[in-house]
Each structure stands twice: as C-alpha cells, then as structure tokens.
Design a protein around this motif. Structure first.
Motif, PDB file in Angstrom:
ATOM      1  N   PRO A 100       0.959  -1.574   0.315  1.00 42.88           N
ATOM      2  CA  PRO A 100      -0.351   0.006  -0.065  1.00 42.88           C
ATOM      3  C   PRO A 100       0.942   1.072   0.291  1.00 42.88           C
ATOM      4  O   PRO A 100       0.258   2.184  -0.048  1.00 42.88           O
ATOM      5  CB  PRO A 100      -0.977  -0.536   1.665  1.00 42.88           C
ATOM      6  CG  PRO A 100      -0.915  -1.891   1.857  1.00 42.88           C
ATOM      7  CD  PRO A 100       0.188  -2.108   1.035  1.00 42.88           C
ATOM      8  N   GLN A 101       1.837   1.251   0.613  1.00 45.13           N
ATOM      9  CA  GLN A 101       2.847   2.576   0.140  1.00 45.13           C
ATOM     10  C   GLN A 101       3.331   2.679  -0.569  1.00 45.13           C
ATOM     11  O   GLN A 101       4.003   4.062  -1.313  1.00 45.13           O
ATOM     12  CB  GLN A 101       4.162   2.218   1.263  1.00 45.13           C
ATOM     13  CG  GLN A 101       3.689   2.084   3.070  1.00 45.13           C
ATOM     14  CD  GLN A 101       3.074   0.737   3.829  1.00 45.13           C
ATOM     15  OE1 GLN A 101       3.835  -0.310   2.748  1.00 45.13           O
ATOM     16  NE2 GLN A 101       1.972   0.677   4.225  1.00 45.13           N
ATOM     17  N   HIS A 102       3.158   1.871  -1.755  1.00 51.29           N
ATOM     18  CA  HIS A 102       4.182   1.764  -3.444  1.00 51.29           C
ATOM     19  C   HIS A 102       3.089   2.493  -4.066  1.00 51.29           C
ATOM     20  O   HIS A 102       2.019   2.994  -4.024  1.00 51.29           O
ATOM     21  CB  HIS A 102       3.850  -0.059  -3.985  1.00 51.29           C
ATOM     22  CG  HIS A 102       5.487   0.304  -4.737  1.00 51.29           C
ATOM     23  ND1 HIS A 102       5.101   1.032  -6.300  1.00 51.29           N
ATOM     24  CD2 HIS A 102       6.570   0.198  -5.048  1.00 51.29           C
ATOM     25  CE1 HIS A 102       6.206   0.870  -6.988  1.00 51.29           C
ATOM     26  NE2 HIS A 102       6.978  -0.144  -6.414  1.00 51.29           N
ATOM     27  N   GLU A 103       3.872   3.359  -5.215  1.00 49.66           N
ATOM     28  CA  GLU A 103       3.857   4.539  -5.678  1.00 49.66           C
ATOM     29  C   GLU A 103       2.723   3.910  -7.397  1.00 49.66           C
ATOM     30  O   GLU A 103       1.840   4.821  -7.075  1.00 49.66           O
ATOM     31  CB  GLU A 103       5.285   5.456  -6.800  1.00 49.66           C
ATOM     32  CG  GLU A 103       5.507   4.577  -7.398  1.00 49.66           C
ATOM     33  CD  GLU A 103       6.317   4.776  -8.394  1.00 49.66           C
ATOM     34  OE1 GLU A 103       6.624   6.449  -9.166  1.00 49.66           O
ATOM     35  OE2 GLU A 103       7.896   4.392  -8.397  1.00 49.66           O
ATOM     36  N   PHE A 104       2.321   2.539  -7.195  1.00 47.51           N
ATOM     37  CA  PHE A 104       1.537   2.133  -8.064  1.00 47.51           C
ATOM     38  C   PHE A 104       0.263   1.266  -7.621  1.00 47.51           C
ATOM     39  O   PHE A 104      -0.003  -0.004  -8.232  1.00 47.51           O
ATOM     40  CB  PHE A 104       3.335   1.199  -9.421  1.00 47.51           C
ATOM     41  CG  PHE A 104       3.171   2.085 -10.478  1.00 47.51           C
ATOM     42  CD1 PHE A 104       3.212   3.202 -10.743  1.00 47.51           C
ATOM     43  CD2 PHE A 104       4.806   1.839 -10.295  1.00 47.51           C
ATOM     44  CE1 PHE A 104       3.436   4.240 -12.145  1.00 47.51           C
ATOM     45  CE2 PHE A 104       5.668   2.542 -11.087  1.00 47.51           C
ATOM     46  CZ  PHE A 104       5.132   3.895 -11.972  1.00 47.51           C
ATOM     47  N   TYR A 105       0.413   1.795  -6.634  1.00 50.62           N
ATOM     48  CA  TYR A 105      -0.179   0.478  -5.590  1.00 50.62           C
ATOM     49  C   TYR A 105      -1.928   0.465  -6.160  1.00 50.62           C
ATOM     50  O   TYR A 105      -2.374   0.026  -7.028  1.00 50.62           O
ATOM     51  CB  TYR A 105      -0.246   0.833  -3.969  1.00 50.62           C
ATOM     52  CG  TYR A 105      -1.186  -0.089  -3.248  1.00 50.62           C
ATOM     53  CD1 TYR A 105      -0.462  -1.746  -2.742  1.00 50.62           C
ATOM     54  CD2 TYR A 105      -2.534   0.306  -2.800  1.00 50.62           C
ATOM     55  CE1 TYR A 105      -1.628  -2.126  -2.733  1.00 50.62           C
ATOM     56  CE2 TYR A 105      -3.948  -0.454  -1.676  1.00 50.62           C
ATOM     57  CZ  TYR A 105      -3.156  -1.741  -1.896  1.00 50.62           C
ATOM     58  OH  TYR A 105      -4.338  -2.074  -1.089  1.00 50.62           O
TER      59      TYR A 105
END
Length: 464
Positions: A43-48
């Motif tokens: 969930p912290q990822h830019e592409f989530y």
C-alpha cells in the motif's frame, strides 16, 4: 523484498504519515539506490492504486471470456472487438478479447487459472525495475507467471494491426521463441492520461533456481551491466558484454535453436522491426536430470493435426520428468530431419493440462526416405515436412514449457521480447548518427535484415 524491508536496511524505518509522503520517500529511495530487481507493491508503493485497478479490471475482463468462450474459428470482428467495462473509479477496455482468449486456449491455459494468477487476493503484484532504457513500467503477478507492461498507443496499435499474422506464425511454429502476448488493455482514470498495458508470459518461469539472466541484442555499445554483489538477492539482467567468454551448451539441441532463431527473426524482419532482445537465463540441472538419457526421438506435437502417412502402432502413457530432455539423445530434433529406429519414428504428444506425455510408436510409409550415409531420414512428403519444420522438442513438465530447453549441465530459458520498434525515418536518422559517433563499433540501431542476421550470428558464435 518489500519497501519496508528496504527502509530497514538503510535505517529509514520511520513510517510516513500520508500517501504523498510515502510516494516521495519511494521516489527518493528509487533514485538514490538505482533499484534493480523485484519489489512487492504494498500500500505504500507509488503504483499500488494503479495495480489494484489492473487486478480488478482483469478479473472482470477474464470473467467475460469465461462466460463467453472464444469461437473455434476467429472472425474479423473478433480482431476488431473492443469491450469497455465500467468500475467504480475507472474504466477498462479490452482489445481483441476473443482473439487473445483463443490464443491462451491454444497454449493450454485454463481461463480460471489465468484469472487466478492475474487477480488473486493472496498477494500484490511485484514491480520489476530493470536497467532498460524503456520508459515502460513492468509488473509481475505474484506467482511470477505473467508480466504486465505499460505500452504507448503506437506500440499497442502496432501489435493489434499485426495480431493476425502473429497468430499465424505461432500456429505454424508452436515452439516459436517469440514472447506470447495474452491480452491488451487500456485503463481510463478520470482527469488522468489513459494507460495502455499488455499481459504476456514470463520467459523466466519457474525462476526459483535461475542463476543468471541476460538481455542480448548482439552488439557492444551500452551492452554491459554491473553484476549484483556476490550474495545479493537483487535480480540484475545482464547484457551482451557480460556473456563474453561463456557458451550456451546444448550439443544435439543447438541446431534446433539456430534454426528457430532464423525462423523467428525472419518473421520480425517481415514486420520491419529491430532492437528486440533475446532473453536468456540458465539454472543448473539436478544430478539425476543430468544423468537421464532418452533413447527416443524428441519430436513434440503441440497441435492435434492428422497426417495420413503417420500410422499409430502403439501408445503408452509416461510421465514427463522435469529433467526429460532430448539433449542427451543420440540425435538432434532438427527441422527437416526425422529419426528412425528400426523403421520406427517415435512421436511424443504433450497433454497440456497435465504435463504428461504420450509416446506413440509410429512407422512411416513412403513419406520418409532413409539416408544410409547419415542414419537419418529425409522428408519427401510435403505435409510431414511442414510438421517437422515446427522445431518440436521434449520439454520439462512446467506450466510454461514454451521457452525451456535442456543442455548437458544447464537448463536454459529463452525468448524474444520487445518487438515494437519499427525501422522508420527516425530510426534511420539514429542509425546515421550512431555510425558517426561509434565508428567501427556495433550498436543496436541498424536495418532489420542486418539486425536479424547479427543476432543469429551471436547465438551461433556463443553456442555449442
């Protein structure tokens, strides 16, 4: 490795308090570390958010093909079909859905399994960050079977416009090295640019024991990558210059690979494309796999065609051991050549669903002519010649058998990817400029005929 694990490794363990802060942190870390390899899209990822939309959209798109199976015979309307499905925060369009469903079926894929891999709730997608100059984003399903790659509109249009002849090529050569495209889609998010992406089989599956991966273009300019530090878990895709001094050791299977490279690059030359890559990876064979030998001809029928001059005498079911390979047989499975053992041609037919193999002992009538000089049979029957031209060989019992071939010590994974670069006006100008900048050196931007010839020569010079 997740983002949090990467943060712990660098002492950056503080959790940001907002999505924007997390994205800024990710972008900074990515630029700072120059990350390579696979990373969980948490969930912290830019592409989530994007990948969640991809999963939701693909779940519905594949369900549509489950509810509406593709026809046995494709029509022009199937190639031109566009289906839009509306979701809460986005729309997803699926292009030529029946065509790709037909292709998946021809490859022995279950739509349910395909849907499960793409839309499973058991884990997030993985992001693959490579040293490629491409601006595309690469994602991998959690089970690592399928790649999802963002494409621009021009590349998608090119693929769809050549989809029919691409399918014809795969049907004629079931063991083509060309990557298998399994779907083309477009996501529309309000107030954002449209996002095109394709789904394709991963060439490197299963990847658990792969020791090294290479991206080969057959040239030297910008074709070196610093290897990962010893003991590192980072996945680095190496390049041509990293492979110098090494060999693809296939022995009896080498003629098969060389011939299939010629066939596939001739097709790409017909499309007027260049700058594609030969992906290559290897893993060690287990001791029992290396010791295993096969005494029968490694001819595999992946399509259920009937050839009247081949008459079945006896069938027997046998399991295909993952180590089974014709590399240890006394003859090669080469296009245009057929093995005879006491007037018997052994043909293996793979059951796609169970990865088991039926070995059918058959004999020839007047379609084959035995040459006493070399002990092999030459082909006089046109239908049988076409059958043999498809370069079949016995493959390990994996779920992605199309790019796997065994040598004496190593199992190789091979596939041709990135087939979208057309040799147009801009590439011709780039070719002239690079000739001036790199006199006497080889670079990737050359004419399609020269590119095809050069990458085939590379395989010939680096195999034995």
């Amino acid at each position: 490795m997740s983002l949090n694990e990467q943060m712990e490794m660098t002492g950056e363990g503080t959790r940001p308090h907002s999505r924007a802060a997390k994205r800024c942190l990710w972008g900074g870390l990515r630029q700072q570390w120059r990350l390579l390899g696979l990373f969980e899209i948490s969930p912290q990822h830019e592409f989530y958010d994007l990948t969640c939309m991809m999963k939701e959209g693909l779940q519905a798109a594949v369900q549509n093909t489950i509810d509406n199976p593709p026809p046995d015979e494709l029509s022009e309307e199937d190639f031109e079909m566009e289906v839009t499905q509306i979701h809460e925060s986005f729309r997803m369009e699926t292009f030529a859905g029946p065509v790709f469903a037909w292709l998946r079926r021809s490859l022995g894929m279950s739509e349910r399994d395909y849907q499960q891999s793409l839309a499973t709730t058991q884990g997030c997608y993985l992001q693959f960050i490579s040293n490629s100059k491409s601006k595309a984003d690469f994602f991998l399903t959690n089970d690592k079977r399928f790649f999802l790659k963002t494409q621009n509109k021009r590349e998608v249009k090119f693929l769809l416009s050549n989809l029919k002849i691409y399918l014809e090529h795969l049907e004629r050569y079931p063991h083509s090295l060309l990557v298998k495209f399994l779907g083309v889609h477009r996501i529309k998010i309000p107030r954002q640019r449209k996002k095109y992406f394709i789904v394709m089989q991963s060439v490197f599956f299963p990847d658990e024991r792969i020791e090294a991966r290479y991206d080969i273009k057959g040239c030297e300019i910008s074709r070196w990558t610093n290897p990962a530090p010893e003991g590192s878990q980072v996945i680095v895709v190496l390049k041509d210059l990293n492979f110098e001094g090494k060999q693809i050791t296939l022995e009896q299977q080498r003629p098969w690979l060389l011939r299939q490279m010629e066939i596939d690059t001739a097709f790409l030359q017909r499309l007027n494309v260049l700058d594609y890559s030969l992906l290559l990876a290897h893993q060690p064979l287990h001791r029992d796999e290396r010791a295993m030998g096969l005494s029968f001809a490694s001819v595999i029928m992946r399509t259920t065609k009937s050839y009247p001059r081949i008459i079945t005498r006896r069938t027997a079911d046998r399991s295909v051991n993952p180590g089974c390979s014709p590399a240890h047989s006394s003859h090669a499975s080469v296009p245009g050549a057929v093995l005879e053992e006491e007037s018997t041609l052994l043909v293996a037919q793979v059951d796609r669903a169970t990865a088991r193999c039926r070995v059918m002992e058959t004999y020839h009538e007047d379609g084959l002519r035995q040459d006493p000089a070399d002990g092999e049979a030459s082909v006089t029957d046109p239908g049988l010649r076409e059958l043999l031209a498809q370069n079949r060989r016995l493959l390990p019992s994996t779920k992605n058998p199309l790019h796997v071939i065994d040598g004496r010590e190593l199992r190789y994974f091979v596939g041709i990817i990135d087939i979208f670069t057309v040799y147009g006006f801009r590439k011709k100008l780039e070719h002239l400029w690079k000739r001036l900048r790199y006199p006497g050196q080889s670079f990737s931007t050359i004419s399609p005929p020269a590119y095809a010839q050069r990458i085939c020569q590379w395989v010939q010079g680096h195999s034995q």
